[in-house]
Design an enzyme around this catalytic site. Structure first.
Site, PDB file in Angstrom:
ATOM      1  N   LYS A  51       0.842  -1.201   0.000  1.00 33.43           N
ATOM      2  CA  LYS A  51       0.000   0.000   0.000  1.00 33.43           C
ATOM      3  C   LYS A  51       0.880   1.255   0.000  1.00 33.43           C
ATOM      4  O   LYS A  51       0.601   2.219  -0.704  1.00 33.43           O
ATOM      5  CB  LYS A  51      -0.954  -0.017   1.206  1.00 33.43           C
ATOM      6  CG  LYS A  51      -2.045  -1.081   1.055  1.00 33.43           C
ATOM      7  CD  LYS A  51      -2.818  -1.351   2.341  1.00 33.43           C
ATOM      8  CE  LYS A  51      -3.726  -2.567   2.165  1.00 33.43           C
ATOM      9  NZ  LYS A  51      -4.380  -2.978   3.415  1.00 33.43           N
ATOM     10  N   GLN A  95      -4.597  -1.947   9.734  1.00 30.82           N
ATOM     11  CA  GLN A  95      -4.469  -3.249   9.094  1.00 30.82           C
ATOM     12  C   GLN A  95      -5.026  -4.351  10.004  1.00 30.82           C
ATOM     13  O   GLN A  95      -4.682  -4.433  11.181  1.00 30.82           O
ATOM     14  CB  GLN A  95      -2.983  -3.513   8.766  1.00 30.82           C
ATOM     15  CG  GLN A  95      -2.723  -4.782   7.978  1.00 30.82           C
ATOM     16  CD  GLN A  95      -3.320  -4.756   6.576  1.00 30.82           C
ATOM     17  OE1 GLN A  95      -3.249  -3.758   5.860  1.00 30.82           O
ATOM     18  NE2 GLN A  95      -3.952  -5.861   6.180  1.00 30.82           N
ATOM     19  N   ASP A 118     -11.112   2.306   4.020  1.00 33.09           N
ATOM     20  CA  ASP A 118     -11.323   0.863   3.877  1.00 33.09           C
ATOM     21  C   ASP A 118     -12.823   0.552   3.766  1.00 33.09           C
ATOM     22  O   ASP A 118     -13.209  -0.557   3.403  1.00 33.09           O
ATOM     23  CB  ASP A 118     -10.749   0.118   5.098  1.00 33.09           C
ATOM     24  CG  ASP A 118      -9.445  -0.604   4.779  1.00 33.09           C
ATOM     25  OD1 ASP A 118      -9.205  -0.908   3.593  1.00 33.09           O
ATOM     26  OD2 ASP A 118      -8.670  -0.860   5.721  1.00 33.09           O
TER      27      ASP A 118
END
Ligand code: NAD
Length: 291
Positions: A51, A95, A118
């Site tokens: 990312k 994460q 997200d």
């Protein structure tokens, strides 16, 4: 025929980079994504690194905050609060998975929905469900764009989704059934209690598999000519330098023989997920600067 996620993602990155160039030329700051990584999970470290690399490639600013495994939930929530209140940051991801002593739900709900790139916050999932403008969770968003770029007809087709997780299967099923393109499918969602799975998968024009069991779907479960999207990525022990190989949820060889289109693993859905994240971050920046 292969649905080349990596190639498509590289092309979209060039398009995003051009937009970022335009933003910076206007005198605005570049979009800024912050990722928090708690602990030392090997796969998570790789995902976060990919990312970061993607951010560099498109000209975003990116910050990685690494916290030790021993971080308490309170400490993590306080870090999230700090980022929520920082106007220089457009997107925040934490994460997953998190260490067991931290509630994933408390963490995902603590992120400001306006920075939740997200798309895991209840507000954003609710908007997605109602067909409102929102941050679509990154993996389903990436898949939608891959189908779109390859002009795969979805209207009126039967889409079968295996897996009902909040981050992949469920939002995917909602997107495929929505009024729109890609969309307008008749959707069946399958899970661990589904009976006669093979009968159902064989009816799919579009089969999306997000189960997390390597090579779970085999060619004999697939209708001739179907589009197969393999979301799974599992590290399977192997006698090589890395000590593992990556396996999808679909047995590639037998599935490729019957399918019309199929995503490879790696190089299929993974790179498109990062694109979903990049586009959500860009959108958050635009929301802030352009209203
Ligand atoms: P999850 O474990 O949260 O969900 C798995 C789903 O599979 C569950 O809903 C369960 O009901 C279903 N399932 C389990 N066994 C089944 C069975 N025997 N028959 C039918 N359904 C069954 O997993 P997830 O977070 O949705 O991830 C799924 C896979 O996708 C994992 O391999 C994960 O690593 C991968 N993933 C990849 C990306 C990417 O960018 N490529 C992103 C997210 C997840």
């Amino acid at each position: 025929m292969l649905l080349k996620g990596k190639e498509t993602a590289d092309q979209i990155k060039i398009e995003i980079a051009k937009e970022v160039e335009g933003i910076v030329n206007k005198g605005q700051r570049a979009p800024h994504l912050v990722a928090i990584l708690v602990g030392e999970d090997g796969a998570s470290k790789t995902y976060v690194k990919n990312k970061e690399l993607a951010c560099q490639k498109v000209g975003f600013s990116s910050t990685l905050i690494r916290l030790p495994e021993s971080t308490t939930e309170e400490e993590l929530l306080s870090k999230i609060d700090e980022i929520n209140n920082n106007d220089e940051i457009d997107g925040l991801i934490v994460q997953l998975p998190l260490p067991k002593h931290i509630s994933e739900n408390n963490v995902t709900q603590a992120i400001d929905p306006a920075k939740d790139v997200d798309g895991f916050h209840d507000v954003n999932i609710g908007k997605l469900t109602k067909g409102q403008d929102t941050f679509i969770s990154a993996t389903p968003y990436g898949i939608i764009q891959l189908l779109d770029r390859y002009n795969i007809e979805t209207k009126g087709k039967h889409c079968v989704v295996i897996g009902r997780s909040n981050i992949v299967g469920r939002p995917m099923s909602i997107l495929m059934s929505r009024s729109g393109n890609p969309g307008n499918c008749t959707v069946t969602i399958c899970h661990r209690h589904t009976q006669n799975l093979e009968t159902i998968t064989k009816m799919a024009d579009i089969l999306i598999v997000a189960v997390g069991i390597p090579e779970f779907v085999t060619g004999d479960m697939i209708k001739e000519g179907a589009t197969v999207i393999d979301v799974g990525i599992t590290r399977v022990d192997a006698d090589n330098k890395r000590g593992y190989v990556l396996k999808g949820d679909v047995e590639f060889e037998s599935a490729e023989a019957v399918s019309g289109y199929i995503t490879p693993v790696p190089g299929g859905v993974g790179p498109m997920t990062i694109i979903g994240l990049m586009q959500n971050t860009l959108k958050s920046h635009q929301n802030k600067f352009n209203g």
